[in-house]
Scaffold this active site. Structure first.
Site, PDB file in Angstrom:
ATOM      1  N   SER A  48       8.575   5.882  16.325  1.00  0.00           N
ATOM      2  CA  SER A  48       7.410   4.913  17.074  1.00  0.00           C
ATOM      3  C   SER A  48       7.549   4.923  17.838  1.00  0.00           C
ATOM      4  CB  SER A  48       6.394   3.567  16.032  1.00  0.00           C
ATOM      5  OG  SER A  48       6.334   4.567  14.073  1.00  0.00           O
ATOM      6  N   LEU A  49       6.852   5.780  19.227  1.00  0.00           N
ATOM      7  CA  LEU A  49       6.524   4.859  21.183  1.00  0.00           C
ATOM      8  C   LEU A  49       5.851   4.702  21.608  1.00  0.00           C
ATOM      9  CD1 LEU A  49       9.311   5.739  22.848  1.00  0.00           C
ATOM     10  CD2 LEU A  49       7.920   7.467  23.986  1.00  0.00           C
ATOM     11  N   HIS A  50       4.961   4.795  21.371  1.00  0.00           N
ATOM     12  CA  HIS A  50       3.344   4.265  21.728  1.00  0.00           C
ATOM     13  C   HIS A  50       3.282   4.182  22.592  1.00  0.00           C
ATOM     14  CE1 HIS A  50       3.218   4.660  16.980  1.00  0.00           C
ATOM     15  NE2 HIS A  50       4.012   4.068  16.930  1.00  0.00           N
ATOM     16  N   GLU A 101       1.229  -1.045  -0.403  1.00  0.00           N
ATOM     17  CA  GLU A 101      -0.419   0.083  -0.084  1.00  0.00           C
ATOM     18  C   GLU A 101       0.841   1.727  -0.130  1.00  0.00           C
ATOM     19  OE1 GLU A 101      -3.346  -1.926   3.324  1.00  0.00           O
ATOM     20  OE2 GLU A 101      -2.849   0.293   2.977  1.00  0.00           O
ATOM     21  N   CYS A 124       3.894  -5.115  16.299  1.00  0.00           N
ATOM     22  CA  CYS A 124       2.904  -4.418  16.746  1.00  0.00           C
ATOM     23  C   CYS A 124       1.998  -4.701  17.170  1.00  0.00           C
ATOM     24  CB  CYS A 124       3.488  -3.075  16.672  1.00  0.00           C
ATOM     25  SG  CYS A 124       4.867  -2.549  16.694  1.00  0.00           S
ATOM     26  N   ASN A 181      -6.411   4.804  14.903  1.00  0.00           N
ATOM     27  CA  ASN A 181      -7.726   4.438  13.880  1.00  0.00           C
ATOM     28  C   ASN A 181      -8.247   3.245  14.413  1.00  0.00           C
ATOM     29  OD1 ASN A 181      -8.909   4.491  12.152  1.00  0.00           O
ATOM     30  ND2 ASN A 181      -6.875   4.559  10.591  1.00  0.00           N
ATOM     31  N   CYS A 203      -1.436   1.809   8.708  1.00  0.00           N
ATOM     32  CA  CYS A 203      -0.559   1.080   7.735  1.00  0.00           C
ATOM     33  C   CYS A 203      -1.376  -0.210   7.303  1.00  0.00           C
ATOM     34  CB  CYS A 203       0.805   1.597   8.097  1.00  0.00           C
ATOM     35  SG  CYS A 203       1.148   0.473   9.832  1.00  0.00           S
TER      36      CYS A 203
END
Ligand code: SF4
Length: 339
Positions: free
Chosen positions: A211-213, A89, A113, A287, A330
């Site tokens: 990308s910590l999150h 994508e 993840c 999301n 993604c």
């Protein structure tokens, strides 16, 4: 047959010299392909008959096959088919200040993840240089636009495909290639510490996002498997090194998931990690997808988290999800297609 998009300018120069053509022929071919958009060797009027025949006999100029496009006002999401049938994508976002394309670097992703559609679909393989470059070229041709900035944040972990990533950056920034400035490229990693250091040593102006999150190892270990190999302290040491070497600001990506990483304590932990550093925080409301039980934090919690960071002097924004309506997280479109 090899695709001409699989070469950097330097590689094509070497190839041409090795088979008896001139070094400058490579920049001529690049100019036809990337600047003039000519995808037929026979139409390249300033190159010799011999070179045309050599190219026609040995190389292709194929774009990627478009399997599906979902559009709304400000974004287009492409599902693209590779020559072996695998699908990837990329997402075009049309901002007031220009067109930005989010590209994939691998088929699937092994980082696993817990909240990510791409991680659900394990890595099949790395993308080749042409497969990364052609996401840009294919979308530019289809939409009749110029892509102004590139974000390597689609499916895959770009630092797990590091050699191709370096060559990709070379073609994207090449004056005879796509000629997009280094400062208009962002590479996003989940935190492969040795590669962050290697990237720092490249001494480019390319932007780095992490990308910590999560702001504690306890939470991050649950959300992101990579944290067990490279815990938060090591990631931030590597980021400090990157900033020391490049003097570039690092973007901290933080997806807010209800009840998981959005408490006051999480916000304060994040403050202590980021405060006083050349970093800014992108808060991204989760999301929601049908495949996970995670929920998006409510507006109150999102605003409270933001306020805590802001009050503590952190550069922070809440990122608007302008492509959420078209499954832009993604891997969502590809996951749906293969479900
Ligand atoms: S968030 Fe990124 S690194 Fe993690 S599984 Fe998804 S694509 Fe891979």
């Amino acid at each position: 047959m090899k695709n001409i998009f699989d070469y950097t300018l330097e590689e094509l120069e070497k190839l041409f010299v090795a088979v008896g053509f001139k070094k400058y022929n490579a920049s001529q071919v690049f100019d036809w392909v990337y600047k003039k958009g000519v995808l037929d060797f026979s139409l390249m009027s300033n190159i010799s008959k011999n070179l045309k025949s050599f190219l026609i006999d040995n190389y292709s100029l194929d774009l990627l096959k478009i399997s599906k496009v979902i559009r709304d006002k400000k974004s287009s999401k492409y599902l693209l088919e590779l020559s072996d049938g695998n699908k990837i994508e990329c997402v075009l976002l049309k901002h007031d200040y220009g067109n930005s394309l989010c590209v994939s670097s691998q088929v699937g992703c092994n980082m696993g993840c817990a909240f990510c559609e791409s991680g659900r679909l394990k890595k099949v393989r790395d993308l080749s240089l042409s497969e990364m470059i052609l996401q840009i070229v294919t979308v530019e041709m289809e939409e009749c636009i110029k892509v102004d900035s590139v974000v390597v944040m689609g499916i895959g972990e770009p630092f797990d495909n590091f050699e191709v990533l370096k060559r990709f950056i070379s073609v994207v920034t090449c004056p005879y290639g796509l000629e997009i400035g280094q400062r208009h490229i962002t590479v996003s990693t989940c935190g492969l510490v040795p590669k962050i250091k290697e990237f720092a040593l490249m001494n480019t102006q390319v932007n780095l996002a992490i990308s910590l999150h999560a702001s504690s190892d306890e939470v991050r270990n649950k959300l992101m498997k990579i944290n067990r190999a490279y815990p938060i302290r090591e990631v931030f040491d590597a980021l400090d090194y990157y900033i020391f070497k490049t003097n570039r600001r690092v973007t901290i990506e933080y997806v807010l998931i209800d009840g998981i990483n959005d408490s006051e304590e999480d916000a304060l932990n994040l403050v202590s990690l980021v405060k006083g550093k050349l970093m800014y925080v992108n808060l991204i409301p989760y999301n929601e997808t049908s495949n996970f039980t995670f929920k998006r934090s409510n507006e109150f919690k999102i605003n409270k988290f933001y306020d805590i960071l802001k009050k503590n002097g952190i550069n922070v924004i809440i990122r608007k999800n302008i492509a959420g309506g078209i499954n832009a997280a993604c891997g969502q479109l590809r996951a749906k297609e293969s479900a």
